[in-house]
Design an enzyme around this catalytic site. Structure first.
Site, mmCIF file in Angstrom:
data_model
loop_
_atom_site.group_PDB
_atom_site.id
_atom_site.type_symbol
_atom_site.label_atom_id
_atom_site.label_comp_id
_atom_site.label_asym_id
_atom_site.label_seq_id
_atom_site.Cartn_x
_atom_site.Cartn_y
_atom_site.Cartn_z
ATOM 1 N N HIS A 35 0.788 -1.160 0.061
ATOM 2 C CA HIS A 35 0.036 0.023 0.119
ATOM 3 C C HIS A 35 0.832 1.260 0.042
ATOM 4 O O HIS A 35 2.031 1.243 0.275
ATOM 5 C CB HIS A 35 -0.811 -0.099 1.217
ATOM 6 C CG HIS A 35 -0.302 -0.392 2.463
ATOM 7 N ND1 HIS A 35 -0.545 -1.438 3.117
ATOM 8 C CD2 HIS A 35 0.598 0.406 3.327
ATOM 9 C CE1 HIS A 35 0.117 -1.557 4.334
ATOM 10 N NE2 HIS A 35 0.886 -0.265 4.466
ATOM 11 N N ARG A 37 -1.854 11.264 3.663
ATOM 12 C CA ARG A 37 -2.831 11.775 4.573
ATOM 13 C C ARG A 37 -3.731 12.649 3.899
ATOM 14 O O ARG A 37 -3.745 13.393 3.021
ATOM 15 C CB ARG A 37 -1.964 12.920 5.684
ATOM 16 C CG ARG A 37 -0.808 11.838 6.389
ATOM 17 C CD ARG A 37 0.004 13.078 7.127
ATOM 18 N NE ARG A 37 1.105 12.093 7.816
ATOM 19 C CZ ARG A 37 2.416 12.156 7.349
ATOM 20 N NH1 ARG A 37 2.720 12.535 6.176
ATOM 21 N NH2 ARG A 37 3.193 11.237 8.121
ATOM 22 N N GLU A 63 -3.682 3.683 1.684
ATOM 23 C CA GLU A 63 -4.032 3.730 3.118
ATOM 24 C C GLU A 63 -4.083 5.243 3.459
ATOM 25 O O GLU A 63 -3.217 6.011 3.231
ATOM 26 C CB GLU A 63 -3.023 3.026 4.097
ATOM 27 C CG GLU A 63 -3.053 3.251 5.634
ATOM 28 C CD GLU A 63 -2.058 2.679 6.297
ATOM 29 O OE1 GLU A 63 -2.039 2.906 7.415
ATOM 30 O OE2 GLU A 63 -1.240 1.721 5.803
ATOM 31 N N ASN A 70 -5.340 12.661 10.580
ATOM 32 C CA ASN A 70 -4.939 13.067 11.926
ATOM 33 C C ASN A 70 -6.349 14.123 12.304
ATOM 34 O O ASN A 70 -6.406 15.044 11.799
ATOM 35 C CB ASN A 70 -3.673 13.589 11.966
ATOM 36 C CG ASN A 70 -2.561 12.748 11.440
ATOM 37 O OD1 ASN A 70 -2.575 11.686 12.114
ATOM 38 N ND2 ASN A 70 -2.038 12.799 10.369
ATOM 39 N N HIS A 118 2.144 11.484 -8.761
ATOM 40 C CA HIS A 118 0.622 10.995 -8.805
ATOM 41 C C HIS A 118 0.547 9.506 -8.348
ATOM 42 O O HIS A 118 1.786 8.665 -8.492
ATOM 43 C CB HIS A 118 0.137 11.288 -10.490
ATOM 44 C CG HIS A 118 1.000 10.206 -11.594
ATOM 45 N ND1 HIS A 118 1.774 10.984 -12.360
ATOM 46 C CD2 HIS A 118 0.657 9.292 -11.970
ATOM 47 C CE1 HIS A 118 2.376 10.243 -13.087
ATOM 48 N NE2 HIS A 118 1.888 9.222 -12.840
ATOM 49 N N GLU A 144 -3.179 9.850 -12.400
ATOM 50 C CA GLU A 144 -3.392 9.702 -13.947
ATOM 51 C C GLU A 144 -4.342 8.366 -14.359
ATOM 52 O O GLU A 144 -4.197 7.359 -13.715
ATOM 53 C CB GLU A 144 -1.935 9.045 -14.448
ATOM 54 C CG GLU A 144 -1.795 9.064 -15.896
ATOM 55 C CD GLU A 144 -0.551 8.826 -16.368
ATOM 56 O OE1 GLU A 144 -0.382 8.769 -17.568
ATOM 57 O OE2 GLU A 144 0.479 8.469 -15.366
#
Length: 293
Positions: A29, A33, A80, A84, A98, A146
């Site tokens: 993964h 954030r 993932e 926060n 990207h 993309e």
């Protein structure tokens, strides 16, 4: 090979680099954030067609996670997302490029994204000087995706693009430290860039890391949005020994020595590549246990 305390394997460093080339690895993964977890989940599921695979809240650490992709985590690459508590905006920086999604009909995918209120930054059409059809979409936090027209593929979430300051050095680093293969390079003097596709299998069958070098640019701002790339390994201790050797040769540094994470006991090691991009190697057996498999 000697055995250390608590069952830890102390690897033979002389053989570590050779072992890496035979280790069974895959991309697990990409971690980054976002400012509003539910908003991003809605965008990815409705616009891109991803599935929400799992979600967890960790109030004692003041963050939440969501894992999304196009298939189960034990066989597919996923994103993932990390939220926060109280932080609604991040700086993506100039170094991150990207993600990419392969689709059998980019034109139709773009219409879906527009219908859901998504932003298209490049309309679908052939690349300049070529025949491949692409488009670009931007998610609510500013991350670019993309969109690549391609036949049926087992892994639609197909690329992570990062910019680097020395392409040859980066290729050697990921080959030696991560066991990746150089799949192909593309040099485009007209637009002053060279890119290298790195991975563990054919790029039309799995996810690849796209490293991009822009002529004359040796450093990029990283921001605080994109976090890391996670890769599976059969042995974090042998992997860690190899990374230590490679960082001494090519640069970068280990940020977490091999060992279990307190609380969940999944064994990992983490490090920075020569450009400061973070990679985490995760014990595959422990990862599958986390998934309940």
């Amino acid at each position: 090979m000697a055995s250390g305390a608590e069952g830890k394997t102390v690897p033979d460093c002389e053989n570590a680099l050779e072992w890496v080339q035979n280790d069974k690895r895959r991309f697990l993964h990409a971690v980054y954030r976002v400012g509003d977890l539910d908003r991003t989940i809605k965008f990815y599921t409705e616009c891109f067609g991803m599935q929400l695979l799992r979600k967890r809240d960790v109030p004692e650490e003041k963050y939440s996670n969501a894992f999304l992709g196009f298939g189960p985590e034990d066989s597919h690459f996923v994103v993932e997302l990390t939220y926060n508590y109280g932080v609604d905006k991040y700086d993506i920086g100039a170094g991150f490029g990207h993600f990419a999604i392969a689709s059998e009909d980019v034109y139709k995918l773009v219409e879906t994204i527009k219908a859901k209120g998504g932003k298209i930054t490049r309309e679908p059409g052939p690349v300049k000087g070529g025949t491949a059809v692409i488009a670009f979409a931007q998610d609510p936090d500013g991350y670019l995706f993309e969109l690549i027209q391609r036949g049926p593929t087992p892994e639609p979430l197909c690329q992570v693009m990062l910019r680097v300051g020395d392409l040859d050095r980066s290729i050697k680093f990921y080959e030696k430290a991560c066991g990746m293969k150089l799949l192909r390079t593309i040099d485009n003097p007209a637009y002053k860039y060279t890119l290298a596709m790195m991975g563990y299998a054919d790029e039309y069958e799995t996810t690849v890391l796209e490293l991009t070098y822009n002529y004359g640019v040796t450093e990029y701002t990283k921001g605080n949005a994109y976090a890391q790339l996670a890769i599976s390994t059969e042995d974090v201790y042998k992997s860690g020994a190899a990374v230590e050797l490679v960082t001494k040769e090519l640069g970068g540094k280990i940020t977490r020595q091999p060992g279990p994470i307190p609380g969940i006991n999944t064994k990992i090691t983490s490090f920075l590549d020569p450009d400061g991009w973070k990679v985490v190697l995760v014990d595959n057996s422990d990862f599958l246990k986390e998934l309940g498999l």
